[in-house]
Design a protein around this motif. Structure first.
Motif, PDB file in Angstrom:
ATOM      1  N   VAL A 231       2.210  15.692   4.069  1.00 44.98           N
ATOM      2  CA  VAL A 231       0.869  14.616   4.410  1.00 44.98           C
ATOM      3  C   VAL A 231       1.346  13.311   4.813  1.00 44.98           C
ATOM      4  O   VAL A 231       2.438  12.716   4.266  1.00 44.98           O
ATOM      5  CB  VAL A 231       0.483  14.118   2.920  1.00 44.98           C
ATOM      6  N   LEU A 232       1.436  12.580   5.813  1.00 46.15           N
ATOM      7  CA  LEU A 232       1.757  11.477   6.607  1.00 46.15           C
ATOM      8  C   LEU A 232       0.588  10.587   6.313  1.00 46.15           C
ATOM      9  O   LEU A 232      -0.764  10.368   7.332  1.00 46.15           O
ATOM     10  CB  LEU A 232       1.605  11.690   7.612  1.00 46.15           C
ATOM     11  N   HIS A 233       1.616   9.348   5.652  1.00 50.61           N
ATOM     12  CA  HIS A 233       0.050   8.340   5.861  1.00 50.61           C
ATOM     13  C   HIS A 233       1.048   6.542   6.497  1.00 50.61           C
ATOM     14  O   HIS A 233       1.998   6.349   6.784  1.00 50.61           O
ATOM     15  CB  HIS A 233       0.279   7.666   4.142  1.00 50.61           C
TER      16      HIS A 233
ATOM     17  N   ASP B  78      -6.580  -0.159  -1.859  1.00 47.84           N
ATOM     18  CA  ASP B  78      -7.109   0.454  -3.187  1.00 47.84           C
ATOM     19  C   ASP B  78      -7.506   1.513  -3.219  1.00 47.84           C
ATOM     20  O   ASP B  78      -7.377   2.698  -3.546  1.00 47.84           O
ATOM     21  CB  ASP B  78      -8.399  -0.395  -3.657  1.00 47.84           C
ATOM     22  N   ALA B  79      -8.716   2.042  -2.042  1.00 45.65           N
ATOM     23  CA  ALA B  79      -9.291   3.240  -1.665  1.00 45.65           C
ATOM     24  C   ALA B  79      -7.849   4.443  -1.512  1.00 45.65           C
ATOM     25  O   ALA B  79      -7.781   5.163  -2.166  1.00 45.65           O
ATOM     26  CB  ALA B  79      -9.966   3.413  -0.381  1.00 45.65           C
ATOM     27  N   LEU B  80      -7.482   3.633  -0.435  1.00 43.99           N
ATOM     28  CA  LEU B  80      -6.001   4.830  -0.097  1.00 43.99           C
ATOM     29  C   LEU B  80      -5.185   5.257  -1.268  1.00 43.99           C
ATOM     30  O   LEU B  80      -4.570   6.328  -1.155  1.00 43.99           O
ATOM     31  CB  LEU B  80      -5.203   4.880   1.338  1.00 43.99           C
ATOM     32  N   VAL B  81      -4.936   4.433  -1.645  1.00 45.35           N
ATOM     33  CA  VAL B  81      -3.571   4.547  -3.099  1.00 45.35           C
ATOM     34  C   VAL B  81      -4.075   5.561  -4.148  1.00 45.35           C
ATOM     35  O   VAL B  81      -3.741   6.917  -4.158  1.00 45.35           O
ATOM     36  CB  VAL B  81      -3.291   2.865  -3.641  1.00 45.35           C
ATOM     37  N   ARG B  82      -5.714   5.183  -4.454  1.00 46.08           N
ATOM     38  CA  ARG B  82      -6.133   6.211  -5.195  1.00 46.08           C
ATOM     39  C   ARG B  82      -6.505   7.671  -4.472  1.00 46.08           C
ATOM     40  O   ARG B  82      -6.044   9.022  -5.358  1.00 46.08           O
ATOM     41  CB  ARG B  82      -7.486   6.609  -5.851  1.00 46.08           C
ATOM     42  N   VAL B  83      -6.477   7.727  -3.154  1.00 45.53           N
ATOM     43  CA  VAL B  83      -6.734   9.135  -2.872  1.00 45.53           C
ATOM     44  C   VAL B  83      -5.340   9.418  -2.731  1.00 45.53           C
ATOM     45  O   VAL B  83      -4.755  10.964  -2.968  1.00 45.53           O
ATOM     46  CB  VAL B  83      -7.163   8.664  -0.923  1.00 45.53           C
ATOM     47  N   HIS B  84      -4.396   9.288  -2.494  1.00 48.74           N
ATOM     48  CA  HIS B  84      -2.785  10.316  -2.617  1.00 48.74           C
ATOM     49  C   HIS B  84      -2.616  10.075  -4.001  1.00 48.74           C
ATOM     50  O   HIS B  84      -1.587  11.243  -4.838  1.00 48.74           O
ATOM     51  CB  HIS B  84      -1.914   8.772  -2.670  1.00 48.74           C
ATOM     52  N   ALA B  85      -2.818   9.935  -4.927  1.00 55.03           N
ATOM     53  CA  ALA B  85      -2.378   9.865  -6.674  1.00 55.03           C
ATOM     54  C   ALA B  85      -3.798  10.624  -6.622  1.00 55.03           C
ATOM     55  O   ALA B  85      -3.129  11.961  -7.401  1.00 55.03           O
ATOM     56  CB  ALA B  85      -4.118   8.706  -7.423  1.00 55.03           C
ATOM     57  N   ALA B  86      -4.892  11.486  -5.812  1.00 52.20           N
ATOM     58  CA  ALA B  86      -5.374  12.595  -6.620  1.00 52.20           C
ATOM     59  C   ALA B  86      -5.081  13.841  -5.666  1.00 52.20           C
ATOM     60  O   ALA B  86      -3.900  15.198  -5.970  1.00 52.20           O
ATOM     61  CB  ALA B  86      -6.712  12.863  -6.059  1.00 52.20           C
ATOM     62  N   LEU B  87      -4.080  13.655  -4.200  1.00 56.29           N
ATOM     63  CA  LEU B  87      -3.616  14.284  -3.215  1.00 56.29           C
ATOM     64  C   LEU B  87      -1.757  15.532  -4.088  1.00 56.29           C
ATOM     65  O   LEU B  87      -1.983  16.455  -3.615  1.00 56.29           O
ATOM     66  CB  LEU B  87      -3.379  14.065  -1.995  1.00 56.29           C
ATOM     67  N   ALA B  88      -1.532  13.766  -4.752  1.00 60.85           N
ATOM     68  CA  ALA B  88       0.233  14.706  -5.139  1.00 60.85           C
ATOM     69  C   ALA B  88      -0.621  15.137  -6.851  1.00 60.85           C
ATOM     70  O   ALA B  88       0.270  16.783  -6.988  1.00 60.85           O
ATOM     71  CB  ALA B  88       0.263  12.951  -5.832  1.00 60.85           C
ATOM     72  N   THR B  89      -1.864  15.818  -6.736  1.00 54.05           N
ATOM     73  CA  THR B  89      -2.736  16.724  -7.883  1.00 54.05           C
ATOM     74  C   THR B  89      -2.680  17.894  -7.377  1.00 54.05           C
ATOM     75  O   THR B  89      -3.251  18.795  -8.324  1.00 54.05           O
ATOM     76  CB  THR B  89      -2.829  16.013  -9.160  1.00 54.05           C
ATOM     77  N   GLY B  90      -3.241  17.741  -5.857  1.00 56.95           N
ATOM     78  CA  GLY B  90      -2.761  19.620  -5.567  1.00 56.95           C
ATOM     79  C   GLY B  90      -4.406  19.378  -4.657  1.00 56.95           C
ATOM     80  O   GLY B  90      -5.328  20.858  -4.761  1.00 56.95           O
TER      81      GLY B  90
ATOM     82  N   GLU C 136       0.954  -1.189   0.035  1.00 55.09           N
ATOM     83  CA  GLU C 136      -0.018   0.258   0.250  1.00 55.09           C
ATOM     84  C   GLU C 136       1.044   0.951  -0.128  1.00 55.09           C
ATOM     85  O   GLU C 136       0.545   2.320  -0.673  1.00 55.09           O
ATOM     86  CB  GLU C 136      -0.827  -0.113   0.915  1.00 55.09           C
ATOM     87  N   VAL C 137       2.215   1.085   1.274  1.00 51.82           N
ATOM     88  CA  VAL C 137       2.315   2.584   0.364  1.00 51.82           C
ATOM     89  C   VAL C 137       3.245   2.309  -0.386  1.00 51.82           C
ATOM     90  O   VAL C 137       3.759   4.193  -0.603  1.00 51.82           O
ATOM     91  CB  VAL C 137       3.301   2.824   2.465  1.00 51.82           C
ATOM     92  N   HIS C 138       4.292   1.265  -0.530  1.00 53.97           N
ATOM     93  CA  HIS C 138       4.904   2.194  -1.796  1.00 53.97           C
ATOM     94  C   HIS C 138       3.696   2.254  -3.353  1.00 53.97           C
ATOM     95  O   HIS C 138       4.072   2.967  -4.122  1.00 53.97           O
ATOM     96  CB  HIS C 138       5.330   0.569  -2.189  1.00 53.97           C
TER      97      HIS C 138
ATOM     98  N   LEU D 282     -12.185  16.062  -1.134  1.00 50.46           N
ATOM     99  CA  LEU D 282     -12.756  15.826  -2.862  1.00 50.46           C
ATOM    100  C   LEU D 282     -12.007  14.371  -3.251  1.00 50.46           C
ATOM    101  O   LEU D 282     -13.002  13.890  -3.867  1.00 50.46           O
ATOM    102  CB  LEU D 282     -12.199  17.024  -3.886  1.00 50.46           C
ATOM    103  N   ALA D 283     -10.812  13.833  -2.947  1.00 47.56           N
ATOM    104  CA  ALA D 283     -10.161  12.701  -3.086  1.00 47.56           C
ATOM    105  C   ALA D 283     -10.810  11.781  -2.463  1.00 47.56           C
ATOM    106  O   ALA D 283     -11.014  11.195  -3.249  1.00 47.56           O
ATOM    107  CB  ALA D 283      -8.830  12.671  -2.878  1.00 47.56           C
ATOM    108  N   LEU D 284     -11.305  11.760  -1.549  1.00 44.75           N
ATOM    109  CA  LEU D 284     -11.766  10.485  -1.045  1.00 44.75           C
ATOM    110  C   LEU D 284     -13.438  10.643  -1.579  1.00 44.75           C
ATOM    111  O   LEU D 284     -13.811   9.294  -1.836  1.00 44.75           O
ATOM    112  CB  LEU D 284     -11.903  10.584   0.684  1.00 44.75           C
ATOM    113  N   ALA D 285     -14.154  11.502  -1.959  1.00 47.67           N
ATOM    114  CA  ALA D 285     -15.121  11.292  -2.774  1.00 47.67           C
ATOM    115  C   ALA D 285     -14.944  10.400  -3.782  1.00 47.67           C
ATOM    116  O   ALA D 285     -15.669   9.283  -4.274  1.00 47.67           O
ATOM    117  CB  ALA D 285     -15.509  12.328  -2.856  1.00 47.67           C
TER     118      ALA D 285
END
Length: 805
Positions: free
Chosen positions: A679-681, A767-779, A646-648, A784-787
């Motif tokens: 951002v800390l995960h 699966d959920a948090l990998v997608r959240v990071h993809a959005a967070l990394a774009t600002g 997940e973290v990688h 909204l990323a979680l939605a």
């Protein structure tokens, strides 16, 4: 043949050695041989002490008065006799008389520092009993100085302990706990009874701080020690302390315990103490009974008059106000007003008395505006006191003192047709703890060392010691002294932009929501409290079960049942707001009873940006500046099968994210990482500890990383993602205040925390948090990323993550 002086000296030595019977024989012989008034008076002073110790206080008082009438007494002997007599008067509960006698003693003891120090100490105790904390503090501080200089560390420590108690009466709980803790190190080693005195007084402070369980444990230890030593008065005092503390949470239990204490005082012929216990019993009976009997009301008035005559004005005020509230609620408004006027509630009355007076004032107010004024002023008093604490644990616990006022304010607000009023009291009820501006304290080396030792898995006895020390050290931290004012409705509307804020207000009977947008407000009556309780009952167990790795057939059934329950919750809490909310992002300020709701899974909110805030005021403060989303750090704890994957995978969304996994994921390394990233995960096993929420934690390679570790961080990321079971869960204190790991992060300064209020399936979290990071990394904003990630409950395990902030 020994002279009177020789026998006197031997008698005093016997007293100091604890041989009271031998001392009495020696002193009686000395009295027979005394040839002058001065010697006779000196011997009588010592003999009075011995007689008092054997239980005959009246005879002891006669001896003192006889001696004081003699001519030729030295200043030392006269001062000693005055002090001795005052002490006997104090034991009888006549505190005002004792103060006058000690004033006279202190006036003649200036050349005798030890006797002078002890006289100041005794006068401080009398001032304490009379509720004059400032005068008591001055006396105890003088005692500490005099007795330390005289080389009497034990007596100086006892004075320091009493100084702590005086600070407690003045409302300085942090100062009180600090002084008591320092003194206990010296005192507890001297005797079991002395340790019990320390425990009983400290218990009173703990209970005032809302730490009821800890206080009861301390009182139990003290009561057992007093019982073993057959100290009836002390045991009654411990019971009286317990009864007072129960008035806020268990009025019927308070009456039972107070009645037991009163009987103990009666058997010991301690009338003043008995009246104090009767006063607490009456308050308990009035609070517990829906309709007070005239007999109880009349007894309350009689007890109050007697306490006033004893000089115990705050005890008298408390029982008068309890009677006044009952009379007002029973329709006798004139009688209630007379008692309110008679009660002494002006400064420096204790906070509890002032809050009682405000509540009575609110009940008696003819106009709603006046009632709101009383409630508002009472809560302002509470917050001014509360802001002296730096500890989140204390800040959330002391709100118990203001709960009755807050509940009354909410009930008034729900009946008001004005949305501005409903919004104001929704905010005030949410902010009983969070109005206090947090203060970042420097890292405490002892606490850091204790937390490190806790991670090493110490033996249970040692673990208990360490946990207590960590918690108590946090209690002693000073607060900011600053309180935030609730945002007003127009200011919120001007700041909402395209979002909608939904304030849920839950009273004892109903559920109401106020939807606020830039365009206006909409009030929605959502139904009864009973209907809400029925929907919420079983929700968290259903969520936990749905997160498990289940066979396909069973998974369908379990997750279908969860989906049906979420539908019912949404029908009550979301659907009635649909028109007012529209398609806007929402900010929710839920009541404490809604703490475990997985809002992002509710139909109507699925796929919508949702932020769950402690209050509108705190959300606006955390939203004032853009979030920092430049640097990310990710941590994989042990024993979570997909944590490293997940973290990688999440780190791959960032250009230079730091990852700690395996043996590198230690508490020290994670603390350092948290201080330098935005951002800390953390993907790790987590555990919410309901009995002590700040010991909730995440499992790292060298042991748990606690909420108290968060409090020690030198810097805090803006966004925290906790991919761990139930660490988004909170304990609810006093109906509205939430405390847990999420609250610890927000209190420390994090601005958004993504966490789950229930168990999370490993695959769903991955699966959920990998997608959240993809959005967070774009600002993208975390909500909204979680939605874009969390879907409705279906065949797969749900991901009940919520964005708090």
């Amino acid at each position: 043949m020994l002279s009177a002086q020789d026998l006197h000296a031997r008698g005093v030595a016997a007293i100091n050695g604890g041989r009271v019977r031998a001392a009495r024989a020696l002193l009686e012989r000395a009295l027979e041989r005394a040839a002058d008034e001065a010697t006779t008076g000196a011997v009588e002073a010592s003999l009075a002490y011995v007689v008092a110790e054997t239980g005959d206080r009246e005879a002891a008082e006669r001896l003192c008065r006889s001696a004081l009438a003699r001519d030729g007494l030295t200043a030392e002997t006269r001062g000693s006799l005055l002090s001795q007599h005052a002490l006997l008067v104090m034991l009888s509960g006549r505190m005002a008389e004792a103060v006058r006698e000690l004033d006279a003693a202190i006036a003649v003891l200036g050349d005798f520092p030890v006797l002078l120090g002890r006289a100041h100490g005794n006068r401080g105790t009398a001032h304490l009993e009379l509720g004059d904390a400032a005068a008591a503090s001055a006396d105890f501080a003088q005692t500490v100085v005099l007795l330390r200089e005289a080389g009497l560390p034990h007596e100086a420590a006892m004075a320091e302990h009493n100084l702590g108690y005086a600070r407690f009466l003045a409302g300085d709980l942090a100062g009180a706990l600090g002084a008591m803790a320092a003194a206990r190190d010296v005192l507890a080693a001297t005797s079991v009874v002395t340790a019990a005195v320390c425990d009983a007084d400290r218990a009173e402070v703990l209970m005032a701080a809302g730490l009821t369980e800890e206080g009861r444990d301390a009182l139990d230890r003290a009561a057992r020690a007093y019982g073993a030593a057959r100290l009836a008065r002390r045991r009654g005092e411990a019971e009286l302390t317990l009864a007072r503390s129960l008035l806020l949470s268990d009025a019927r239990g308070a009456a039972v315990v107070a009645r037991r204490a009163a009987r103990r005082f009666e058997r010991a012929e301690l009338a003043s103490w008995q009246r104090r216990a009767d006063a607490v019993r009456v308050q308990g009976e009035l609070a517990a009974a829906p309709t007070a009997t005239s007999a109880v009301l009349e007894e309350g008035v009689r007890v109050a008059e007697a306490l006033s005559a004893d000089g115990l004005r705050w005890d008298a005020a408390a029982v008068r106000l309890a009677v006044a509230r009952s009379r007002a609620e029973g329709g006798d408004r004139d009688g209630a007003r007379r008692l309110l006027v008679r009660a002494d509630t002006a400064a420096p009355a204790p906070l509890s008395v002032r809050l009682q007076a405000r509540e009575v004032g609110a009940v008696l107010a003819r106009r709603p505006a006046d009632a709101f004024g009383h409630v508002r002023a009472g809560l302002d008093d509470l917050h001014a006191w509360q802001s002296s604490f730096g500890s989140l644990d204390l800040q959330t616990n002391v709100v118990g003192h203001g709960v009755r006022l807050a509940v009354r304010g909410l009930a008034l607000a729900v009946r008001s047709p004005a949305d501005t009023v409903l919004f104001e009291w929704s905010e005030r009820a949410r902010m009983l703890a969070t109005r206090v501006q947090p203060v970042r304290a420097p890292q405490d080396p002892q606490t850091a060392a204790d937390l490190a030792e806790l991670r090493s898995g110490p033996a249970p006895e040692r673990e208990a010691v360490l946990r207590r020390r960590v918690r108590e050290q946090a209690w002693q931290r000073r607060g900011s002294g600053e309180v935030a004012d609730p945002v007003e409705l127009p200011a919120l509307q001007a700041s909402l932009g395209g979002a909608a804020l939904v304030a849920y207000v839950v009273t004892a009977t109903s559920v109401v929501a106020l939807v606020v947008t830039a365009d206006g407000t909409t009030r929605c009556e959502l139904g009864s409290r009973a209907a809400l309780d029925a929907v919420l009952s079983g929700l968290l167990p259903d969520l936990d079960m749905a997160a498990a790795a289940l066979p396909a057939a069973l998974a369908g059934s379990v997750r279908g049942a969860l989906a049906a329950r979420l539908d019912r919750a949404a029908a009550l809490l979301v659907a009635p707001l649909a028109d007012a909310v529209g398609d806007r992002p929402v900010v929710l300020t839920p009541s404490g009873v809604l703490a475990g709701v997985p809002w992002t899974l509710l139909p109507g909110l699925v796929g919508r940006p949702v932020t769950v805030a402690q209050s509108a005021t705190s959300w606006l403060a955390r939203s004032a500046e853009p979030l920092r989303l430049g640097a990310a750090g990710l941590v994989a704890g042990p024993r979570v099968p997909r944590a490293e994957a997940e973290v990688h995978a999440a780190a791959a969304a960032w250009s230079d994210a730091e990852v700690l996994a395996g043996d590198a994921a230690t508490a020290d390394a994670v603390s350092a990482l948290a201080a330098r990233v935005d951002v800390l995960h953390v993907a790790a096993h987590g555990r919410h500890t309901a009995e002590n929420p700040l010991f909730s934690g995440l499992e790292l390679v060298d042991g748990p990383w606690f909420g108290y570790d968060v409090d020690q961080l030198p810097g805090v990321p803006d966004v925290v993602l906790l991919s761990a079971c139930e660490v988004g869960r909170s304990s609810v204190r006093w109906g509205e205040e939430l405390i847990g790991l999420t609250a610890a992060w927000l209190h420390a300064g994090a601005r958004r925390v993504v966490a789950s209020p229930a168990a999370v399936n490993d695959d769903a979290a991955h699966d959920a948090l990998v997608r959240v990071h993809a959005a967070l990394a774009t600002g993208t904003d975390p909500a909204l990323a979680l939605a874009g990630t969390v879907g409705a409950v279906g065949a797969d395990a749900p991901a009940p993550f919520v964005c708090f902030g």
